[in-house]
Design an enzyme around this catalytic site. Structure first.
Site, short mmCIF file in Angstrom:
data_model
loop_
_atom_site.label_atom_id
_atom_site.label_comp_id
_atom_site.label_asym_id
_atom_site.label_seq_id
_atom_site.Cartn_x
_atom_site.Cartn_y
_atom_site.Cartn_z
N ASN A 183 14.89 6.45 -3.63
CA ASN A 183 13.62 6.77 -2.97
C ASN A 183 13.88 6.90 -1.46
O ASN A 183 14.32 5.95 -0.81
CB ASN A 183 12.61 5.64 -3.26
CG ASN A 183 11.28 5.89 -2.61
OD1 ASN A 183 11.22 6.29 -1.45
ND2 ASN A 183 10.21 5.61 -3.31
N ASP A 194 11.66 7.70 0.97
CA ASP A 194 10.47 7.62 1.82
C ASP A 194 10.76 7.05 3.21
O ASP A 194 10.21 7.51 4.21
CB ASP A 194 9.41 6.70 1.18
CG ASP A 194 8.83 7.27 -0.10
OD1 ASP A 194 9.07 8.45 -0.39
OD2 ASP A 194 8.14 6.51 -0.80
N HIS A 195 11.59 6.02 3.23
CA HIS A 195 11.73 5.32 4.52
C HIS A 195 12.64 6.02 5.51
O HIS A 195 12.68 5.64 6.68
CB HIS A 195 12.10 3.86 4.28
CG HIS A 195 10.99 3.15 3.57
ND1 HIS A 195 9.69 3.21 4.03
CD2 HIS A 195 10.95 2.47 2.42
CE1 HIS A 195 8.90 2.56 3.20
NE2 HIS A 195 9.64 2.11 2.20
N HIS A 219 7.42 9.65 -2.38
CA HIS A 219 6.00 9.35 -2.54
C HIS A 219 5.25 10.11 -1.45
O HIS A 219 5.41 9.83 -0.27
CB HIS A 219 5.81 7.84 -2.38
CG HIS A 219 4.41 7.36 -2.63
ND1 HIS A 219 4.08 6.03 -2.69
CD2 HIS A 219 3.24 8.03 -2.83
CE1 HIS A 219 2.78 5.89 -2.92
NE2 HIS A 219 2.25 7.09 -2.99
N ARG A 268 1.88 9.07 5.67
CA ARG A 268 2.50 8.19 6.66
C ARG A 268 4.02 8.36 6.74
O ARG A 268 4.63 8.00 7.71
CB ARG A 268 2.14 6.73 6.42
CG ARG A 268 2.77 6.14 5.18
CD ARG A 268 2.53 4.66 5.09
NE ARG A 268 1.15 4.35 4.77
CZ ARG A 268 0.77 3.20 4.20
NH1 ARG A 268 1.68 2.28 3.93
NH2 ARG A 268 -0.48 2.97 3.89
N HIS A 269 4.63 8.85 5.65
CA HIS A 269 6.09 9.09 5.74
C HIS A 269 6.44 10.50 5.27
O HIS A 269 6.66 11.38 6.10
CB HIS A 269 6.92 7.98 5.09
CG HIS A 269 6.41 7.39 3.80
ND1 HIS A 269 6.07 8.16 2.73
CD2 HIS A 269 6.21 6.10 3.43
CE1 HIS A 269 5.68 7.37 1.74
NE2 HIS A 269 5.73 6.12 2.14
N GLU A 300 6.16 10.48 -6.69
CA GLU A 300 5.17 9.41 -6.83
C GLU A 300 3.91 9.86 -6.12
O GLU A 300 3.98 10.37 -4.99
CB GLU A 300 5.66 8.13 -6.17
CG GLU A 300 6.88 7.53 -6.81
CD GLU A 300 7.36 6.31 -6.03
OE1 GLU A 300 6.75 5.95 -5.02
OE2 GLU A 300 8.37 5.75 -6.43
N THR A 303 3.09 -1.23 1.33
CA THR A 303 3.77 -0.50 0.27
C THR A 303 2.92 -0.66 -1.00
O THR A 303 1.98 -1.44 -1.01
CB THR A 303 5.22 -1.03 0.06
OG1 THR A 303 5.84 -0.29 -1.00
CG2 THR A 303 5.24 -2.51 -0.30
N THR A 304 3.27 0.08 -2.05
CA THR A 304 2.51 0.00 -3.30
C THR A 304 2.50 -1.46 -3.76
O THR A 304 3.56 -2.05 -3.99
CB THR A 304 3.19 0.88 -4.38
OG1 THR A 304 3.48 2.13 -3.80
CG2 THR A 304 2.28 1.05 -5.58
N GLU A 308 6.99 3.11 -15.68
CA GLU A 308 7.91 2.46 -14.75
C GLU A 308 7.36 1.05 -14.54
O GLU A 308 6.24 0.87 -14.08
CB GLU A 308 7.98 3.20 -13.41
CG GLU A 308 8.91 2.49 -12.44
CD GLU A 308 9.20 3.27 -11.17
OE1 GLU A 308 9.10 4.52 -11.17
OE2 GLU A 308 9.54 2.63 -10.16
N1 PXP Z 1 8.96 2.66 -7.72
C1 PXP Z 1 7.69 2.91 -7.30
C2 PXP Z 1 6.70 3.40 -8.30
C3 PXP Z 1 7.33 2.75 -5.94
O1 PXP Z 1 6.07 2.99 -5.55
C4 PXP Z 1 8.32 2.35 -5.03
C5 PXP Z 1 7.97 2.22 -3.57
O2 PXP Z 1 7.64 3.46 -3.06
C6 PXP Z 1 9.61 2.11 -5.51
C7 PXP Z 1 9.90 2.25 -6.86
C8 PXP Z 1 10.72 1.69 -4.59
O3 PXP Z 1 10.43 0.44 -4.07
P1 PXP Z 1 11.36 -0.17 -2.93
O4 PXP Z 1 11.19 0.69 -1.72
O5 PXP Z 1 10.84 -1.54 -2.76
O6 PXP Z 1 12.77 -0.12 -3.45
#
Ligand code: PXP
Length: 242
Positions: free
Chosen positions: A6, A8-9, A42, A48-49, A69, A99-100, A150
């Site tokens: 992922n 996103d960050h 996501h 935001r990202h 996502e 975060t989620t 998931e």
């Molecule tokens: N899976 C889902 C559905 C998520 O929403 C996220 C966070 O965006 C992740 C996995 C990954 O989580 P983390 O960034 O804590 O590894």
């Protein structure tokens, strides 16, 4: 077990200065090069990202599957139907959260989701629902027509990080029971949230016969700042190869 990275960050860091670097598109390519089996991102309602343009470009240049996502809104559905990621993972979204925070309450949203998912499923996009490891949520996911769940590993991750190992083991059992139930219903089983270089080995060991894939973001991107992204992805893959 496959790894979805992922990114996103990477975009969070870019948005901190509203500039062009670091590039999530470039990071997706490096993660792919390092062996990631999937790129996860996501697109949040508040942007935001990840931005719409990131998603469009990543869809064009990355050749491993894309897992988008998103919150179950009409806006996001339109985007998904246009971009056609390989998979859509529906997550709950609240603007004030960092975060989620929890899984999608599929039980409560059953009637809405059944209708919401029709066009997405008809377009051939795989549908996964991010849920708490609870049998009721798994059953409801099957009923609304999802292909996969998931399982939310956040609680397990927090317990492990606080050295509450017995409680973490109990949570792994909950994940296993929910995962086995999902499999018996013909759903594919993925997991993620809060996983890092310390808490993942125990989870992989316990769930390798149930969970097909992990989605990991924050910890890989954090370590990429220190090691570089290629090494961060490779080190994660190593600890999953039990
Ligand atoms: N899976 C889902 C559905 C998520 O929403 C996220 C966070 O965006 C992740 C996995 C990954 O989580 P983390 O960034 O804590 O590894």
């Amino acid at each position: 077990m496959r790894l979805g990275v992922n990114i996103d960050h990477v975009a969070t860091l870019r948005q901190a200065r509203r500039t062009f670097e670091p590039s999530p598109v470039y990071s997706a390519l490096i993660a792919q090069q390092a062996g990631a089996h999937q790129i996860t991102l996501h697109l949040r309602e508040d942007r935001r990202h990840i931005q719409d343009e990131d998603l469009e470009l990543i869809r064009k240049v990355v050749h491993v599957p894309i897992n988008l996502e998103m919150a179950p809104t009409e806006e996001m559905k339109k985007i998904a139907l246009r971009i056609k990621p390989n998979r859509v993972t529906l997550v709950p979204e609240r603007r004030e959260e960092i975060t989620t925070e929890g899984g999608l309450d599929v039980v409560k949203l059953k009637d809405f989701l059944r209708l919401y998912l029709i066009d997405i499923r008809d377009s051939g996009i795989e549908v996964s629902l991010f849920v708490e490891p609870e049998k009721a949520q798994v059953h409801a996911s099957k009923e609304v027509g999802a292909d996969a769940v998931e399982l939310h590993t956040g609680r397990y991750a927090n317990l492990f990080n606080r050295h509450l190992i017995k409680e973490a083991e109990e949570e792994l059992l909950r994940l296993r029971v929910a995962g086995e139930e999902a499999k018996s219903l013909g759903l594919r089983v993925y997991a993620g949230h809060g996983l890092n270089y310390k808490n993942t080995s125990m989870l992989v060991e316990a769930l390798k016969d149930v969970v097909e894939e992990l989605n990991v973001g924050h910890s890989i991107v954090s370590n990429a700042v220190i090691w570089g992204l290629e090494r961060a992805v490779k080190e994660f893959l190593k600890l999953m190869a039990i």
